[in-house]
Design a protein around this motif. Structure first.
Motif, short mmCIF file in Angstrom:
data_model
loop_
_atom_site.label_atom_id
_atom_site.label_comp_id
_atom_site.label_asym_id
_atom_site.label_seq_id
_atom_site.Cartn_x
_atom_site.Cartn_y
_atom_site.Cartn_z
N GLN A 123 0.84 -1.19 0.00
CA GLN A 123 0.00 0.00 0.00
C GLN A 123 0.88 1.23 0.00
OE1 GLN A 123 -1.03 -0.34 4.73
NE2 GLN A 123 -2.41 0.84 3.45
N ASN A 134 -1.35 7.85 0.88
CA ASN A 134 -2.81 7.85 0.90
C ASN A 134 -3.42 6.50 1.26
OD1 ASN A 134 -2.19 6.41 -1.40
ND2 ASN A 134 -2.85 8.03 -2.81
N LEU A 144 -3.41 3.73 -0.41
CA LEU A 144 -3.91 2.99 -1.56
C LEU A 144 -3.25 1.61 -1.61
CD1 LEU A 144 -5.71 3.23 -4.12
CD2 LEU A 144 -3.66 4.00 -5.33
N ARG A 145 -4.08 0.55 -1.72
CA ARG A 145 -3.57 -0.82 -1.71
C ARG A 145 -3.38 -1.34 -3.13
NH1 ARG A 145 -7.46 -1.20 2.43
NH2 ARG A 145 -8.92 -2.19 0.96
N SER A 146 -2.39 -2.23 -3.26
CA SER A 146 -2.11 -2.84 -4.56
C SER A 146 -1.27 -4.09 -4.32
CB SER A 146 -1.38 -1.86 -5.48
OG SER A 146 -1.10 -2.47 -6.74
N MET A 168 -3.80 -1.34 -11.38
CA MET A 168 -4.19 -0.08 -10.75
C MET A 168 -5.06 0.71 -11.72
SD MET A 168 -2.70 0.15 -7.68
CE MET A 168 -2.46 1.89 -7.34
N ALA A 199 -5.56 6.43 -10.66
CA ALA A 199 -5.07 6.16 -9.30
C ALA A 199 -4.18 7.30 -8.83
CB ALA A 199 -4.31 4.85 -9.26
N ASP A 200 -4.35 7.70 -7.56
CA ASP A 200 -3.58 8.79 -6.97
C ASP A 200 -2.23 8.25 -6.53
OD1 ASP A 200 -2.69 11.10 -5.83
OD2 ASP A 200 -3.95 10.98 -4.05
N ILE A 201 -1.30 8.18 -7.45
CA ILE A 201 0.05 7.70 -7.16
C ILE A 201 1.04 8.52 -7.98
CG2 ILE A 201 -0.02 5.89 -8.92
CD1 ILE A 201 1.61 4.16 -6.93
#
Length: 304
Positions: A188, A192, A194-196, A211, A215-217
């Motif tokens: 993650q 933020n 966010l998991r992946s 993703m 996606a906010d990355i």
């Protein structure tokens, strides 16, 4: 008979003759000393007398240098002490607030009956060599079944996650690195949450797959373990995002990451102990009875 008074000063050889004599004697002594080393003993004997004299002559300068160094060190220590006291006073409020937050956090965890953060333990292993297979990225360590190492245990170094134990022998174990093409790990984003899932590419890189395009990355985001697989503890550093390729013709962007741990630096690693399974509450393991009774059927009224 002529009598002359004796000369007041006795005259010796001529100055030029004496100069020639001493020069010749010096040259002879130099040649003899260089050829046969006959004056080493005399030189050592003279050093026993001249060395204390040299030390005594150098003592005032040495004392002056030591006094100057002592005074400068005292002044520097006083300045550092003053600065540290000032920093302590400046940080007193922050320290008090941090302690208060820690106490509140512990009290809230007790109230909510949450589990405390895990403190992973394990055994330290020395990396022996890499597996001689150009298509895989694996290493062999000197700890195996005799050291209670089992397949599936996570492996870390002093920076982050290295990989996972995939094969165990009595006195050795094989570890598959994160960058292997057949290895994956749930992660993650720290920024933020966010998991992946990070997959190895086999070339020293990781890729976050599946993703969404929006996606906010961003580049530079820190990736850590999410702990959802029940194998890797939560919050271990894994990698950092280095490059993002967004293409409208593809449903998912390509997100490349660089591992933080020394997956290519073969030194010492730590094999973490297997995590204990989470205890399932009793009320979740037993099915709840339905509102209509055990069979779930409504009773029919009797006819009069």
């Amino acid at each position: 008979m002529d009598h002359q008074p004796p000369p007041f000063f006795k005259r010796g050889p001529a100055p030029l003759a004496r100069l020639f004599f001493y020069v010749t004697l010096s040259l002879v002594l130099i040649v003899i000393d260089a050829r046969f080393h006959t004056l080493d003993l005399a030189r050592q004997s003279l050093s026993l007398i001249t060395d204390p004299l040299q030390r005594a002559a150098q003592m005032p300068a040495a004392l002056l240098v030591q006094a100057r160094a002592y005074l400068s060190s005292v002044a520097r220590l006083q300045e550092e002490n003053f600065r540290m006291k000032r920093e302590q006073l400046d940080n007193a409020a922050n320290l008090t607030r941090t302690e208060q937050l820690e106490r509140e956090n512990a009290r809230l965890r007790r109230l909510l009956e949450l589990r405390e953060r895990e403190h992973p333990s394990g055994v330290v292993a020395q990396i022996l060599h890499a597996v001689r297979d150009p298509y895989t990225q694996r290493i062999v360590v000197d700890k195996g079944q005799m050291a209670t190492v089992t397949a599936g245990q996570p492996v870390i170094d002093d920076v982050g996650v290295i990989g996972q134990v995939t094969r165990v022998f009595p006195f050795a174990a094989e570890i598959t690195l994160l960058t292997d093409k057949d290895q994956s790990i749930p992660v993650q984003v720290v920024r933020n949450g966010l998991r992946s899932i990070a997959f190895g590419l086999g070339d020293g890189q990781l890729e976050l797959r599946f993703m969404p395009a929006n996606a906010d990355i961003n580049n530079g985001d820190l990736i850590v373990t999410s702990g959802l697989d029940g194998v890797f503890p939560r919050g271990l550093p894994v990698a950092r995002v280095t490059h993002i390729e967004r293409n409208a013709s593809y449903a998912f962007p390509r997100i490349f990451c660089k591992p933080l741990a020394g997956v290519e630096n073969y030194n010492e690693v730590m094999v973490l102990a297997v995590r204990e399974p989470v205890a399932i509450p009793e009320e979740l393991r037993t099915p709840r009875p339905s509102a209509g009774g055990k069979s779930g059927k409504k009773k029919r009224p009797k006819r009069g």
